[in-house]
Design a protein around this motif. Structure first.
Motif, PDB file in Angstrom:
ATOM      1  N   GLY A 144       0.805  -1.221   0.000  1.00  0.00           N
ATOM      2  CA  GLY A 144       0.000   0.000   0.000  1.00  0.00           C
ATOM      3  C   GLY A 144       0.841   1.275   0.000  1.00  0.00           C
ATOM      4  N   ALA A 145       0.138   2.401   0.063  1.00  0.00           N
ATOM      5  CA  ALA A 145       0.825   3.692   0.063  1.00  0.00           C
ATOM      6  C   ALA A 145       1.549   3.936   1.382  1.00  0.00           C
ATOM      7  CB  ALA A 145      -0.173   4.818  -0.199  1.00  0.00           C
ATOM      8  N   ALA A 146       1.041   3.359   2.462  1.00  0.00           N
ATOM      9  CA  ALA A 146       1.678   3.568   3.768  1.00  0.00           C
ATOM     10  C   ALA A 146       3.120   3.062   3.735  1.00  0.00           C
ATOM     11  CB  ALA A 146       0.879   2.857   4.857  1.00  0.00           C
ATOM     12  N   ALA A 147       3.324   1.869   3.188  1.00  0.00           N
ATOM     13  CA  ALA A 147       4.687   1.318   3.113  1.00  0.00           C
ATOM     14  C   ALA A 147       5.502   2.073   2.070  1.00  0.00           C
ATOM     15  CB  ALA A 147       4.641  -0.169   2.780  1.00  0.00           C
ATOM     16  N   ASN A 153      -6.710  15.414  -2.442  1.00  0.00           N
ATOM     17  CA  ASN A 153      -6.239  15.531  -1.076  1.00  0.00           C
ATOM     18  C   ASN A 153      -7.174  14.909  -0.037  1.00  0.00           C
ATOM     19  OD1 ASN A 153      -6.209  17.585   1.538  1.00  0.00           O
ATOM     20  ND2 ASN A 153      -4.175  17.132   0.758  1.00  0.00           N
ATOM     21  N   ASN A 154      -6.568  14.189   0.870  1.00  0.00           N
ATOM     22  CA  ASN A 154      -7.205  13.792   2.119  1.00  0.00           C
ATOM     23  C   ASN A 154      -6.648  14.747   3.162  1.00  0.00           C
ATOM     24  OD1 ASN A 154      -8.059  12.605   4.473  1.00  0.00           O
ATOM     25  ND2 ASN A 154      -6.799  10.765   4.274  1.00  0.00           N
ATOM     26  N   PRO A 155      -7.434  15.631   3.733  1.00  0.00           N
ATOM     27  CA  PRO A 155      -8.881  15.610   3.901  1.00  0.00           C
ATOM     28  C   PRO A 155      -9.681  16.639   3.089  1.00  0.00           C
ATOM     29  CG  PRO A 155      -7.958  17.052   5.537  1.00  0.00           C
ATOM     30  CD  PRO A 155      -6.809  16.600   4.662  1.00  0.00           C
ATOM     31  N   SER A 174       5.112  12.495  -3.996  1.00  0.00           N
ATOM     32  CA  SER A 174       3.719  12.682  -4.384  1.00  0.00           C
ATOM     33  C   SER A 174       2.922  11.454  -3.944  1.00  0.00           C
ATOM     34  CB  SER A 174       3.645  12.882  -5.905  1.00  0.00           C
ATOM     35  OG  SER A 174       2.323  13.146  -6.279  1.00  0.00           O
ATOM     36  N   ASP A 175       2.091  11.670  -2.933  1.00  0.00           N
ATOM     37  CA  ASP A 175       1.305  10.583  -2.332  1.00  0.00           C
ATOM     38  C   ASP A 175      -0.031  10.524  -3.087  1.00  0.00           C
ATOM     39  OD1 ASP A 175       0.175   8.764  -0.587  1.00  0.00           O
ATOM     40  OD2 ASP A 175      -0.305  10.254   0.944  1.00  0.00           O
ATOM     41  N   GLU A 176      -0.239   9.452  -3.864  1.00  0.00           N
ATOM     42  CA  GLU A 176      -1.345   9.474  -4.836  1.00  0.00           C
ATOM     43  C   GLU A 176      -2.353   8.334  -4.709  1.00  0.00           C
ATOM     44  OE1 GLU A 176       0.182   9.878  -8.809  1.00  0.00           O
ATOM     45  OE2 GLU A 176       1.472  11.558  -8.270  1.00  0.00           O
ATOM     46  N   PRO A 177      -2.788   7.976  -3.506  1.00  0.00           N
ATOM     47  CA  PRO A 177      -3.760   6.873  -3.456  1.00  0.00           C
ATOM     48  C   PRO A 177      -5.112   7.227  -4.075  1.00  0.00           C
ATOM     49  CG  PRO A 177      -3.400   7.758  -1.252  1.00  0.00           C
ATOM     50  CD  PRO A 177      -2.412   8.434  -2.153  1.00  0.00           C
ATOM     51  N   TYR A 178      -5.375   8.531  -4.258  1.00  0.00           N
ATOM     52  CA  TYR A 178      -6.682   8.933  -4.811  1.00  0.00           C
ATOM     53  C   TYR A 178      -6.557   9.376  -6.275  1.00  0.00           C
ATOM     54  CZ  TYR A 178      -7.631   8.878   0.156  1.00  0.00           C
ATOM     55  OH  TYR A 178      -7.738   8.479   1.463  1.00  0.00           O
ATOM     56  N   ARG A 179      -5.460   8.989  -6.938  1.00  0.00           N
ATOM     57  CA  ARG A 179      -5.172   9.549  -8.271  1.00  0.00           C
ATOM     58  C   ARG A 179      -6.364   9.465  -9.230  1.00  0.00           C
ATOM     59  NH1 ARG A 179      -1.315   6.024 -10.984  1.00  0.00           N
ATOM     60  NH2 ARG A 179       0.421   6.967  -9.875  1.00  0.00           N
ATOM     61  N   TYR A 181       2.046   5.201  -4.694  1.00  0.00           N
ATOM     62  CA  TYR A 181       0.709   4.889  -5.205  1.00  0.00           C
ATOM     63  C   TYR A 181       0.145   3.686  -4.448  1.00  0.00           C
ATOM     64  CZ  TYR A 181      -3.182   3.862  -8.227  1.00  0.00           C
ATOM     65  OH  TYR A 181      -4.457   3.634  -8.678  1.00  0.00           O
ATOM     66  N   SER A 182      -1.189   3.559  -4.526  1.00  0.00           N
ATOM     67  CA  SER A 182      -1.844   2.435  -3.877  1.00  0.00           C
ATOM     68  C   SER A 182      -3.116   2.095  -4.627  1.00  0.00           C
ATOM     69  CB  SER A 182      -2.183   2.865  -2.449  1.00  0.00           C
ATOM     70  OG  SER A 182      -3.202   2.070  -1.921  1.00  0.00           O
ATOM     71  N   TYR A 183      -3.476   0.813  -4.621  1.00  0.00           N
ATOM     72  CA  TYR A 183      -4.752   0.372  -5.205  1.00  0.00           C
ATOM     73  C   TYR A 183      -5.867   0.337  -4.163  1.00  0.00           C
ATOM     74  CZ  TYR A 183      -2.172  -0.576  -9.403  1.00  0.00           C
ATOM     75  OH  TYR A 183      -1.409  -0.402 -10.528  1.00  0.00           O
ATOM     76  N   SER A 184      -5.572   0.825  -2.955  1.00  0.00           N
ATOM     77  CA  SER A 184      -6.563   0.758  -1.870  1.00  0.00           C
ATOM     78  C   SER A 184      -7.866   1.446  -2.239  1.00  0.00           C
ATOM     79  CB  SER A 184      -6.015   1.434  -0.613  1.00  0.00           C
ATOM     80  OG  SER A 184      -4.947   0.713  -0.073  1.00  0.00           O
ATOM     81  N   LYS A 185      -7.773   2.603  -2.879  1.00  0.00           N
ATOM     82  CA  LYS A 185      -8.971   3.402  -3.133  1.00  0.00           C
ATOM     83  C   LYS A 185      -9.474   3.203  -4.564  1.00  0.00           C
ATOM     84  CE  LYS A 185      -7.623   5.089   0.861  1.00  0.00           C
ATOM     85  NZ  LYS A 185      -8.224   5.203   2.153  1.00  0.00           N
ATOM     86  N   SER A 186      -8.568   3.196  -5.545  1.00  0.00           N
ATOM     87  CA  SER A 186      -9.022   3.138  -6.940  1.00  0.00           C
ATOM     88  C   SER A 186      -9.734   1.821  -7.230  1.00  0.00           C
ATOM     89  CB  SER A 186      -7.848   3.320  -7.895  1.00  0.00           C
ATOM     90  OG  SER A 186      -6.853   2.353  -7.646  1.00  0.00           O
ATOM     91  N   GLU A 216      -6.045  -5.407   1.016  1.00  0.00           N
ATOM     92  CA  GLU A 216      -5.110  -6.290   0.308  1.00  0.00           C
ATOM     93  C   GLU A 216      -3.696  -5.744   0.309  1.00  0.00           C
ATOM     94  OE1 GLU A 216      -6.158  -9.048  -0.009  1.00  0.00           O
ATOM     95  OE2 GLU A 216      -8.316  -8.821  -0.189  1.00  0.00           O
ATOM     96  N   ARG A 217      -3.552  -4.446   0.634  1.00  0.00           N
ATOM     97  CA  ARG A 217      -2.251  -3.834   0.861  1.00  0.00           C
ATOM     98  C   ARG A 217      -1.336  -3.937  -0.354  1.00  0.00           C
ATOM     99  NH1 ARG A 217      -3.322  -0.728   2.909  1.00  0.00           N
ATOM    100  NH2 ARG A 217      -1.435  -0.161   4.021  1.00  0.00           N
ATOM    101  N   ILE A 218      -1.709  -3.242  -1.417  1.00  0.00           N
ATOM    102  CA  ILE A 218      -0.846  -3.296  -2.591  1.00  0.00           C
ATOM    103  C   ILE A 218      -0.699  -1.906  -3.220  1.00  0.00           C
ATOM    104  CG2 ILE A 218      -2.706  -4.048  -4.197  1.00  0.00           C
ATOM    105  CD1 ILE A 218       0.823  -5.496  -4.215  1.00  0.00           C
TER     106      ILE A 218
HETATM  107  N1  PLP Z   1      -1.970   8.563   2.035  1.00  0.00           N
HETATM  108  C1  PLP Z   1      -3.195   9.097   2.181  1.00  0.00           C
HETATM  109  C2  PLP Z   1      -3.405  10.525   1.882  1.00  0.00           C
HETATM  110  C3  PLP Z   1      -4.256   8.298   2.636  1.00  0.00           C
HETATM  111  O1  PLP Z   1      -5.469   8.841   2.783  1.00  0.00           O
HETATM  112  C4  PLP Z   1      -4.010   6.926   2.928  1.00  0.00           C
HETATM  113  C5  PLP Z   1      -5.078   6.072   3.447  1.00  0.00           C
HETATM  114  O2  PLP Z   1      -6.184   6.457   3.704  1.00  0.00           O
HETATM  115  C6  PLP Z   1      -2.712   6.438   2.747  1.00  0.00           C
HETATM  116  C7  PLP Z   1      -1.726   7.275   2.312  1.00  0.00           C
HETATM  117  C8  PLP Z   1      -2.390   5.007   3.050  1.00  0.00           C
HETATM  118  O3  PLP Z   1      -2.954   4.208   2.051  1.00  0.00           O
HETATM  119  P1  PLP Z   1      -2.783   2.626   1.989  1.00  0.00           P
HETATM  120  O4  PLP Z   1      -4.071   2.028   2.414  1.00  0.00           O
HETATM  121  O5  PLP Z   1      -2.561   2.323   0.553  1.00  0.00           O
HETATM  122  O6  PLP Z   1      -1.637   2.259   2.831  1.00  0.00           O
END
Ligand code: PLP
Length: 396
Positions: free
Chosen positions: A105-108, A180-182, A214-219, A242-247, A253-255
């Motif tokens: 995921g994007a966290a890692a 952007n989150n939030p 560039s943190d792009e999980p919402y790309r 990048y992350s597939y968590s949201k798209s 699944e953490r990827i």
């Molecule tokens: N970056 C932002 C801005 C997020 O909102 C999140 C999760 O909500 C993450 C990173 C972490 O995403 P992931 O679930 O892919 O680890």
């Protein structure tokens, strides 16, 4: 006996998790149908059918051993090529497999980037409002310092005077997150261009590259026909997380991946540092099955029109009630001003109506509240009268 800072971190839940846990307890008391939980960013739209088909296909093709076995530490080469092909097709870029490092995921991805870059006394700049976990990843994970630049609350773009003033000889990187989150806003092309110019100028001034992360999980979660500028095209020294968590609605699944473009200064060393960071953190070999699923589904999304509909409904409802809020352009968050200066007090008051909202303080933006609208649209319809009751308290 144990690391004090880790005990502290482990004992303290994030504000978001705290409210989410409260919601679960409250749901047990009064029934889940009576709770309006806007606390957490868990996608509510199902993963597309192609994900299920890809899981079955990967299992059938690779068998019970191959589907689950180790890949290269940085991820399967064919998977990384699929990531490159997907971006090249969509954004006209020229990436190849060796620009990618697959992550949990994007966290890692973020944690590995910070670790790859951080040296003693380094500073990373976050632009408010920002994802609160950056502080934990930068300070506790990488041992560096997080510097926060105040928000431009008028449009949630970037206050360039404040950003410019915050950059100094210790600045290693600036973190951006668009959509952007939030705040739910997107950085315009003009904002990205100005940012690239500023970082180029500051890199020269301080005689070392200032990187962009560039943190792009919402790309892909972009609404109203807007186009998101692809950041590596504007600034070479950009790491993309990048992350597939949201798209694809696959948060559990953490990827995801880190993208290190060839155009980056000392790109080979940068990629080696990412691999070293991954290794030192034990982040090698992102989940094998879902690496391959992501490769098959790259570029697809779940039905994000549902979020757009929900976001617009909530935004219009809140504006009618007298809230001040920047219109959402992406992701699945609204970030209105709180109806009293103390957003914590406002969120406590909202609990009376079983509306669970998150104060903006941890996002570096007091006086605002985050509403995570990735809930079924009918929940939003039902919640609006509750928001009306809450707003009425402030009109009395
Ligand atoms: N970056 C932002 C801005 C997020 O909102 C999140 C999760 O909500 C993450 C990173 C972490 O995403 P992931 O679930 O892919 O680890």
């Amino acid at each position: 006996m144990f690391a004090k800072s880790m005990i502290e971190l482990g004992q303290k839940r994030s504000t978001i998790r705290e409210i989410f846990e409260y919601g679960k307890r409250r749901a047990a008391e009064v029934g889940a149908e009576n709770i309006y939980d806007f606390s957490i960013g868990n996608p509510s739209v199902p993963a597309p059918d192609s994900v299920r088909e890809a899981v079955i296909d990967v299992l059938d093709t690779n068998g019970p051993v191959g589907s689950h076995s180790y890949t290269s530490a940085q991820g399967d080469a064919d998977v990384r090529k699929a990531m490159a092909d997907d971006l090249n097709r969509r954004f006209g870029t020229h990436f190849h497999a060796d620009n990618f490092y697959m992550t949990v995921g994007a966290a890692a991805a973020l944690s590995a980037c910070f670790k790859a870059l951080a040296e003693p006394e380094d500073e990373f700049i976050a632009i408010a409002p920002f994802f609160p976990e950056y502080r934990c990843f930068v300070e506790k994970g990488a041992g560096a310092k997080l510097v926060v630049v105040d928000a431009d609350t008028s449009a949630f773009q970037i206050d360039f005077d404040k950003l410019s003033a915050a950059i100094n000889a210790h600045t290693k990187a600036v973190i951006i997150n668009s959509p952007n989150n939030p705040s739910g806003t997107i950085y315009s092309e003009e904002t990205i261009q100005r940012l690239a110019e500023l970082l180029t100028r500051k890199s020269k001034e301080f005689a070392h590259p200032i990187f962009l992360i560039s943190d792009e999980p919402y790309r892909e979660l972009v609404y109203g026909g807007l186009e998101l500028p692809f950041v590596t095209k504007y600034y070479n020294n950009t790491f993309v997380c990048y992350s597939y968590s949201k798209s694809l609605s696959l948060p559990g699944e953490r990827i995801g991946y880190i993208l290190v473009p060839d155009e980056m200064d000392n790109a080979k060393e940068a990629y080696a540092a990412v691999c070293g960071a991954g290794r030192s953190l034990g982040y090698v070999n992102a989940p094998s099955l879902f690496q391959r699923v992501a490769a098959k589904c790259a570029g697809q999304t779940s039905d994000i029109s549902i979020y757009e509909k929900s976001g617009n409904m909530l935004y219009e409802g809140l504006i009618k009630l007298g809230f001040t809020c920047v219109k959402p352009q992406g992701a699945f968050y609204l970030f209105p001003q709180s109806l009293e200066p103390d957003a914590n007090a406002f969120c406590e008051r909202a609990k009376k109506y079983d509306l669970l909202l998150v104060p903006g303080d941890d996002f570096g933006c007091p006086g605002h509240v985050r509403i995570s609208y990735c809930v079924p649209t009918e929940r939003i319809e039902k919640a609006l009268p509750k928001f009306a009751e809450l707003a009425a308290e402030y009109k009395r």
